[in-house]
Design a protein around this motif. Structure first.
Motif, PDB file in Angstrom:
ATOM      1  N   LEU A   1       0.841  -1.203   0.000  1.00 34.11           N
ATOM      2  CA  LEU A   1       0.000   0.000   0.000  1.00 34.11           C
ATOM      3  C   LEU A   1       0.873   1.249   0.000  1.00 34.11           C
TER       4      LEU A   1
ATOM      5  N   LEU B   1     -17.484   2.180   4.859  1.00 34.54           N
ATOM      6  CA  LEU B   1     -16.048   2.430   4.713  1.00 34.54           C
ATOM      7  C   LEU B   1     -15.795   3.801   4.084  1.00 34.54           C
TER       8      LEU B   1
ATOM      9  N   PHE C   1     -13.087   9.854   9.347  1.00 38.40           N
ATOM     10  CA  PHE C   1     -11.945   9.431  10.172  1.00 38.40           C
ATOM     11  C   PHE C   1     -10.686  10.197   9.750  1.00 38.40           C
TER      12      PHE C   1
ATOM     13  N   PHE D   1      -7.385  10.841  20.457  1.00 37.38           N
ATOM     14  CA  PHE D   1      -7.826   9.504  20.057  1.00 37.38           C
ATOM     15  C   PHE D   1      -7.027   8.380  20.727  1.00 37.38           C
ATOM     16  N   GLY D   2      -5.825   8.681  21.162  1.00 36.03           N
ATOM     17  CA  GLY D   2      -5.075   7.680  21.909  1.00 36.03           C
ATOM     18  C   GLY D   2      -4.518   6.528  21.095  1.00 36.03           C
ATOM     19  N   PHE D   3      -4.404   6.680  19.786  1.00 36.45           N
ATOM     20  CA  PHE D   3      -3.682   5.689  18.994  1.00 36.45           C
ATOM     21  C   PHE D   3      -2.657   6.422  18.141  1.00 36.45           C
TER      22      PHE D   3
ATOM     23  N   PHE E   1      -3.334   4.137   7.037  1.00 32.82           N
ATOM     24  CA  PHE E   1      -4.158   2.989   6.631  1.00 32.82           C
ATOM     25  C   PHE E   1      -5.623   3.397   6.441  1.00 32.82           C
TER      26      PHE E   1
ATOM     27  N   VAL F   1      -8.191   2.524   3.206  1.00 37.60           N
ATOM     28  CA  VAL F   1      -9.547   1.971   3.309  1.00 37.60           C
ATOM     29  C   VAL F   1     -10.518   2.915   2.612  1.00 37.60           C
TER      30      VAL F   1
ATOM     31  N   ALA G   1      -9.739  -3.310   2.631  1.00 32.64           N
ATOM     32  CA  ALA G   1     -10.129  -3.023   4.019  1.00 32.64           C
ATOM     33  C   ALA G   1      -9.773  -4.204   4.922  1.00 32.64           C
TER      34      ALA G   1
ATOM     35  N   TRP H   1      -7.407  -6.450   4.425  1.00 35.46           N
ATOM     36  CA  TRP H   1      -5.946  -6.525   4.590  1.00 35.46           C
ATOM     37  C   TRP H   1      -5.484  -5.538   5.652  1.00 35.46           C
ATOM     38  N   VAL H   2      -6.013  -4.314   5.578  1.00 34.64           N
ATOM     39  CA  VAL H   2      -5.653  -3.296   6.568  1.00 34.64           C
ATOM     40  C   VAL H   2      -6.084  -3.752   7.964  1.00 34.64           C
TER      41      VAL H   2
ATOM     42  N   ARG I   1      -3.763  -6.325   9.203  1.00 34.90           N
ATOM     43  CA  ARG I   1      -2.465  -5.714   9.477  1.00 34.90           C
ATOM     44  C   ARG I   1      -2.504  -4.969  10.812  1.00 34.90           C
ATOM     45  N   LEU I   2      -3.661  -4.365  11.122  1.00 30.00           N
ATOM     46  CA  LEU I   2      -3.761  -3.557  12.340  1.00 30.00           C
ATOM     47  C   LEU I   2      -4.251  -4.359  13.545  1.00 30.00           C
TER      48      LEU I   2
ATOM     49  N   GLU J   1      -2.163  -4.453  16.600  1.00 26.35           N
ATOM     50  CA  GLU J   1      -1.870  -3.229  17.351  1.00 26.35           C
ATOM     51  C   GLU J   1      -2.683  -3.197  18.647  1.00 26.35           C
TER      52      GLU J   1
ATOM     53  N   THR K   1      -3.885  -0.699  20.005  1.00 28.39           N
ATOM     54  CA  THR K   1      -4.945   0.305  19.943  1.00 28.39           C
ATOM     55  C   THR K   1      -5.915   0.053  18.787  1.00 28.39           C
TER      56      THR K   1
ATOM     57  N   ARG L   1      -9.530   0.917  19.438  1.00 21.84           N
ATOM     58  CA  ARG L   1      -9.820   2.366  19.449  1.00 21.84           C
ATOM     59  C   ARG L   1      -9.928   2.909  18.040  1.00 21.84           C
ATOM     60  N   MET L   2      -9.047   2.433  17.164  1.00 22.63           N
ATOM     61  CA  MET L   2      -9.099   2.913  15.778  1.00 22.63           C
ATOM     62  C   MET L   2     -10.448   2.566  15.163  1.00 22.63           C
TER      63      MET L   2
END
Lengths: 461, 158
Positions: free
Chosen positions: A102, A166, A173, A188-190, A198, A202, B29, B31-32, B35-36, B39, B41, B44-45
């Protein structure tokens, strides 16, 4: 732009109910399932379609917003990806580190033109902010669809609506995280970089899908009312568009309070307002103040060093004890080493360059820097043609306490270890005793309070 | 074969390329997400991602729509859609919308969020922003009001 559910004019006879709206698509498989779903709306969902009143909603208004976003958003996305490359991901110093496929094809970020990063990142932030009213206007124009019942009539429609989560979630987002980042409020804390990068992919995947599915409809809608004719229509002559298969045009339009040109002028005007309050963060002198509500609209001081910084010496934990008479710059290359104090550096040939310092947060400033060319320092330790240079700061912690420069960034004649700015010594906040300044390099990689530079060979040598 | 295509289309609800596009979209979406997922967090994301859409659709939109409705009721239909001259409703709506938008976009400064990071980055505080926002908003209302007066005066003269 009315969003009335029960218009105050409800007792007044509105326009007569329209003839049969265009047929909705037939149910897909399983037909019974969709039909049963349609007959069992949740409380409050029944009759909501009757409550949308604005005569402005329709394919044309949605398409005009869509066109503006279709032109603008790819630019925001592309400049964002370019900015990732500007951090030299080949040295593992772009965030997030591992992005798989990506990303854009890698290339060495150029040093020319020197305003390159200033423009790409300034555009990314300013255009992103400018498009916010258009995004909100577009969402307003299609919001009745959200409350449609049944939510889908086929698997195809269900999947498409999921992709819209999405799309809408993605753009909001990106806007939210971006706005919080440029204003230093990490509520947001991340990790911002990971999320914003990323999240963008999306969103873009959903955008490509959406455009592929809707492009033809957008073009048809745009052709249905030539813009030049539409902008001559005043409020009282504004009529709803004919019923459309997507159901954007309301079945029971109320009396309009705004013309279509008025609605477009409103969205455009709000965009201009935001743009006008943003561009100032890239200007110097009194014009900077026009960014009234942004952190970088304020000059932190007056005089030759009164321009913004992105990290103070206090925050970096760099004090007078580290930068005083005992400070030495260490140069290394292939086992060779040299140590210079500030007087020795000032005794070397000095070069002056007018270069911007531009930050990922979309602000920038153009200043006149004086110091020793990085390539002269490389030659001093016998590294005439280095493959890269690793710069370390006195700063102990911090994401940007070190940075690696590409060969072209070391060898550019304007790449400096700056000792002075605008004719005076650097101040502690600007990186005293010495800082790196390289054309078109992101500000955080122009390391301040430099302690050591290690020139490394070319990987193939 | 053609029969099969037509049957797919009826059952699925769209031609095959529709499905292909959406599979592509969900693949990225997915894949992401994978990938995440590692993590700490990630939750939260996801919350902020979905929350952003929910906040817009079920909080922001209802709030501004019902505020607008209340404003329209307060102004009265006659002044919202006068037979001649400017609409008072619109001269209130536009500055109100602009002020609200500025508040949303520049909220961290106005409400002094992230003080510590702000100070570390800039060496400054967020003191002036609330007053500036109020002043800009007041200026917008004033400008709109003056324009309303001018337009009414002109409409009466003609």
């Amino acid at each position: 732009m009315t969003t009335d559910r029960t218009s105050p004019a409800g007792d007044r006879p509105g326009p007569p109910p329209r003839t049969e709206p265009p047929r909705r698509p037939a149910y897909g498989f399983p037909r019974r399932g969709w039909a049963v779903l349609a007959e069992h709306p949740p409380p409050g969902a029944r009759g909501i379609g009757e409550r949308w009143r604005s005569p402005l909603r329709g394919p044309w208004l949605t398409a005009v917003h869509g066109l503006a976003l279709l032109v603008g958003l790819p630019l925001v996305f592309l400049t964002g990806l370019l900015d990732y490359l500007a951090y030299s991901p080949q040295f593992g110093q772009a965030f997030p580190h591992d992005v798989g496929w990506l990303r854009l094809p890698p290339f060495d970020w150029p040093t020319r033109p020197s305003w390159l990063f200033r423009v790409t990142q300034g555009l990314h932030v300013a255009l992103g902010i400018t498009l916010i009213p258009v995004v909100l206007g577009k969402l307003w124009s299609v919001i009745p669809k959200l409350f449609d019942w049944p939510p889908a009539r086929s698997v195809a429609q269900l999947l498409e609506r999921l992709s819209l989560v999405l799309l809408v979630g993605g753009i909001l987002f990106e806007i939210t995280t971006g706005l919080l980042n440029i204003q230093y409020a990490y509520l947001f804390g991340f990790d911002f970089y990971t999320a914003h990068y990323f999240g963008a992919w999306v969103f873009v995947a959903a955008l490509v899908t959406h455009v592929a599915l809707k492009l033809r409809r957008m073009l048809t809608a745009l052709r249905s009312r030539p813009l030049r004719a539409e902008v001559t229509v005043p409020r009282d002559a504004t009529r709803p568009e004919p019923p459309d298969p997507d159901g954007l045009v309301t079945a029971r339009p109320g009396p309009g309070t705004v013309s279509r040109r008025g609605a477009l002028a409103l969205v455009g005007g709000l965009s201009l307002l935001l743009a006008g309050l943003t561009v100032g963060q890239n200007l110097d002198g009194r014009w900077r103040r026009t960014a009234l509500l942004l952190p970088r609209g304020r000059q932190p001081g007056t005089g030759p060093t009164g321009f913004p910084v992105n990290r103070t010496a206090a925050a970096a934990g760099v004090g007078a004890a580290d930068t005083g008479a005992g400070w030495r710059l260490t140069l290394r290359a292939d086992g060779r080493q040299a140590s210079l104090d500030r007087a020795a550096l000032l005794a070397l040939p000095q070069h002056t360059a007018r270069l911007p310092i531009a930050c990922v947060e979309g602000w920038s400033t153009l200043q006149t820097w004086t110091g020793v060319r990085l390539r002269d320092l490389a030659a001093l330790v016998g590294a005439g043609q280095p493959g890269s240079a690793h710069v370390r700061s006195l700063e102990k912690a911090g994401l940007f306490a070190q940075a690696t420069l590409q060969a072209n960034q070391v060898l550019d004649p304007d790449s400096l270890l700056a000792l002075r700015v605008n004719g005076v010594d650097l101040t502690p906040d600007h990186g005293y005793p010495a800082r790196v300044i390289v054309p078109a390099l992101p500000g955080v990689h122009c390391t301040k309070w430099v302690a050591e530079i290690e020139f490394r060979g070319r990987p193939d040598a | 074969m053609r029969d099969l295509t037509a049957r797919f289309r009826t059952a699925y609800g769209a031609p095959g390329r529709h499905l292909l596009l959406l599979v592509g979209c969900f693949a990225v979406a997915g894949w992401v997400a994978l990938r995440l997922a590692g993590e700490a967090t990630a939750g939260r994301m996801l919350l902020w991602f979905v929350g952003a859409a929910i906040a817009h659709d079920f909080v922001l939109f209802p709030v501004y729509a019902s505020t607008d409705r209340a404003l329209r009721a307060a102004v009265g239909e006659r002044r919202a859609r006068p037979a001649a001259g400017p609409s008072l409703l619109n001269h209130l709506r536009v500055p109100a919308l602009a002020a609200a938008l500025l508040f949303l976009v520049y909220l961290p400064g106005i409400l002094r969020q992230g003080r510590a990071t702000y100070l570390a980055a800039t060496g400054q505080d967020q003191q002036p922003f609330l007053a500036r926002w109020l002043l800009v908003s007041a200026a917008l209302f004033l400008a709109s009001g003056v324009l309303y007066g001018l337009r009414r005066w002109r409409a009466r003269r003609t």
